[in-house]
Design an enzyme around this catalytic site. Structure first.
Site, PDB file in Angstrom:
ATOM      1  N   TYR A   1       0.836  -1.200   0.000  1.00  0.00           N
ATOM      2  CA  TYR A   1       0.000   0.000   0.000  1.00  0.00           C
ATOM      3  C   TYR A   1       0.871   1.251   0.000  1.00  0.00           C
ATOM      4  O   TYR A   1       1.701   1.426   0.907  1.00  0.00           O
ATOM      5  CB  TYR A   1      -0.910  -0.048   1.224  1.00  0.00           C
ATOM      6  CG  TYR A   1      -1.604   1.238   1.591  1.00  0.00           C
ATOM      7  CD1 TYR A   1      -2.389   1.932   0.671  1.00  0.00           C
ATOM      8  CD2 TYR A   1      -1.492   1.757   2.887  1.00  0.00           C
ATOM      9  CE1 TYR A   1      -3.020   3.108   1.024  1.00  0.00           C
ATOM     10  CE2 TYR A   1      -2.131   2.925   3.246  1.00  0.00           C
ATOM     11  CZ  TYR A   1      -2.895   3.604   2.315  1.00  0.00           C
ATOM     12  OH  TYR A   1      -3.524   4.771   2.671  1.00  0.00           O
TER      13      TYR A   1
ATOM     14  N   LYS B   1     -12.986  -0.769   5.852  1.00  0.00           N
ATOM     15  CA  LYS B   1     -13.167  -1.618   4.668  1.00  0.00           C
ATOM     16  C   LYS B   1     -14.268  -2.652   4.874  1.00  0.00           C
ATOM     17  O   LYS B   1     -15.162  -2.788   4.044  1.00  0.00           O
ATOM     18  CB  LYS B   1     -11.850  -2.314   4.312  1.00  0.00           C
ATOM     19  CG  LYS B   1     -10.626  -1.405   4.318  1.00  0.00           C
ATOM     20  CD  LYS B   1     -10.739  -0.233   3.356  1.00  0.00           C
ATOM     21  CE  LYS B   1      -9.500   0.635   3.395  1.00  0.00           C
ATOM     22  NZ  LYS B   1      -9.582   1.801   2.497  1.00  0.00           N
TER      23      LYS B   1
ATOM     24  N   ILE C   1      -7.271  -5.314   7.912  1.00  0.00           N
ATOM     25  CA  ILE C   1      -8.440  -4.442   7.746  1.00  0.00           C
ATOM     26  C   ILE C   1      -9.357  -4.891   6.608  1.00  0.00           C
ATOM     27  O   ILE C   1     -10.493  -4.416   6.508  1.00  0.00           O
ATOM     28  CB  ILE C   1      -8.031  -2.970   7.545  1.00  0.00           C
ATOM     29  CG1 ILE C   1      -7.303  -2.758   6.216  1.00  0.00           C
ATOM     30  CG2 ILE C   1      -7.175  -2.490   8.706  1.00  0.00           C
ATOM     31  CD1 ILE C   1      -7.040  -1.286   5.910  1.00  0.00           C
TER      32      ILE C   1
ATOM     33  N   ASP D   1      -1.754  -6.516   9.326  1.00  0.00           N
ATOM     34  CA  ASP D   1      -2.811  -5.536   9.067  1.00  0.00           C
ATOM     35  C   ASP D   1      -3.963  -6.288   8.403  1.00  0.00           C
ATOM     36  O   ASP D   1      -3.877  -6.674   7.241  1.00  0.00           O
ATOM     37  CB  ASP D   1      -2.263  -4.441   8.151  1.00  0.00           C
ATOM     38  CG  ASP D   1      -3.263  -3.312   7.915  1.00  0.00           C
ATOM     39  OD1 ASP D   1      -4.469  -3.588   7.881  1.00  0.00           O
ATOM     40  OD2 ASP D   1      -2.821  -2.152   7.751  1.00  0.00           O
TER      41      ASP D   1
END
Length: 473
Positions: free
Chosen positions: A145, A272, A232, A230
């Site tokens: 990202y 998300k 999410i 992570d």
């Protein structure tokens, strides 16, 4: 300028990345079906707008929560007053239960190990402050990202060392790539403090395999470093293989290791999975009490409003709603994913096979003029300025291979997606036509050159009557 801090005057925020520059161009000329039909369509934003009707239906059926009431009485004044930065107990309870539900109730979470933050951005930065010093490093698998260059580094001074992954195995993490990244960090005189992954991956849209997770856990155990997972996008998995949290893998390992479990930390968010990025709901989950204590203190710099916590504690506590939402949202994501993949295939563009997320990792290598990142940026500029689609080039995600792009599909209506595909189809058709004409012209030049060469050879033969080899020109 001398009156400002170095942080205020430096240019290391990452805002000059093509990822953010694409956003800036979109904001100057945003597409609107009525007001600006020729504007730029935003396909660089990983936002889920497919299930807002489910939220709105719940709000309509639960006016007390939306109206900040309890038992018919307003609690506005109660929520307007200062709240402890540990968060509302009822909200933390609802959060850990929702996190468990997203993971198929295969793992449970303790509210005492949960720290609330203003989004995942804050959660990741807070963990950097807790686990590393300025000049230390975290290893990240590529592509990653683009915002991590800002979130992890800008204020903390922590460095990122890439774990170079390639398309040859679907960009999966390998033992060799892990070890090489670790050695690269050491050669730069950096103390490697951990590895950070996104599972499911942003930008790949793939879930981390069990093999990869065990590899990572063995690696951090051997090196005595941390692992941040992570997660999410954990609730956006719409195809097999299903999502498996690192916490589940950790719990299922044959040899339970308390020290190892304290070095594994999870970042979560409702941006998300629940499609609520504007509500700024993030969380850190850690088995390390010192990390939890430090992160809780730091969370006072980015608190979630009491009103938001109250509203969402009511929503997440409604098990009928959460069950329906998770199932229906995944069905809609699957349908939309299939639509864009099939649409791109008809145009002649393929995608990495994926099973999660709000985006596709799209292969446009055949549209490059050369196999270079300069050619990738040239293609990206054409798509942004001429085709009027904002997509994210792979170089902004630190991909090692030019020609890959992240394309988001859940932040727009179906009609807007259709228009995006039409625009891209017209561009690719024009590209192929120009390529074909160029090929014909090249072929014609070669043929003419051959004719001239033969003519000269025949002329020389007839002139002196001696057979000779044709001259090279």
């Amino acid at each position: 300028m001398s009156l400002l801090s170095t942080k205020a005057s430096c240019n290391t925020h990452g805002q000059d990345s093509s990822y953010f520059l694409g956003w800036e161009e979109y904001e100057k000329n945003p597409y609107d079906e009525i007001r600006n039909p020729k504007g730029i369509i935003q396909m660089g934003l990983a936002e889920n707008q497919l299930s807002f009707d489910l939220h709105e239906s719940w709000l309509a059926n639960n006016p007390e929560a939306a109206g900040l009431k309890r038992g018919g009485q307003s609690i506005f004044r109660e929520l307007a007053l200062f709240q402890d930065y540990h968060g509302l107990p009822e909200f933390k309870k609802a959060m850990v239960e929702f996190m468990s539900e997203i993971r198929g109730n295969k793992v449970t979470f303790d509210t005492n190990n949960l720290v609330l933050t203003a989004g995942a951005t804050s959660a990741n930065e807070t963990l950097m402050f807790c686990l590393a010093e300025q000049g230390d490093a975290f290893l990240l698998p590529t592509p990653y990202y683009p915002g991590f260059d800002r979130d992890l580094k800008w204020r903390t001074g922590v460095e990122i060392v890439p774990i170079h992954c390639t398309s040859s195995n679907g960009f999966q993490i390998t033992e060799d790539a892990l070890e090489k990244a670790y050695q690269d960090g050491q050669s730069r005189n950096l103390r490697v403090k951990g590895v950070l992954i996104t599972n499911p991956s942003n930008p790949l849209g793939t879930t981390t395999t069990l093999k990869e997770m065990n590899l990572l856990l063995n690696f951090i155990e051997e090196k005595q470093i941390h692992l941040i997972s992570d997660e999410i996008y954990s609730g956006t998995v719409f195809n097999n293989p299903g999502f498996v949290s690192v916490m589940e893998v950790l719990n299922n390992r044959s040899s339970k290791n308390d020290i190892l479990s304290q070095r594994v930390h999870v970042v979560y968010s409702l941006s998300k999975d629940l499609g609520l990025p504007g509500f700024r709901i993030g969380a850190i989950y850690s088995n390390d009490k010192m990390v939890v204590a430090a992160a809780t203190k730091m969370s006072s710099f980015g608190l979630i409003s009491s009103q938001t916590q109250y509203l969402l504690s009511a929503m997440l506590s409604d098990k009928k709603f959460t069950k329906t939402y998770i199932s229906e949202n995944q069905k809609r994501l699957k349908k939309r994913h299939e639509k864009i993949v099939v649409g791109l295939e008809k145009i002649g563009i393929s995608c990495l096979k994926s099973n999660a997320g709000l985006f596709c990792w799209v292969d446009m290598r055949h549209l490059l003029k050369s196999n270079t990142f300069e050619a990738e940026i040239d293609l990206w500029k054409k798509i942004v300025y001429d085709v009027k689609l904002n997509i994210s080039p792979g170089s902004s995600c630190h991909c090692t291979e030019p020609g890959w792009f992240r394309v988001c599909f859940a932040n727009m209506s179906e009609e807007t997606l259709d228009l995006s595909l039409q625009r891209l189809k017209a561009f690719v058709s024009e590209f192929n036509l120009i390529k074909q004409q160029s090929s014909l012209n090249s072929s014609s030049i070669i043929k003419n050159s051959r004719r001239k060469s033969i003519t000269k050879w025949v002329f020389r033969l007839s002139f002196d009557g001696t057979e000779r080899e044709p001259e090279q020109r």
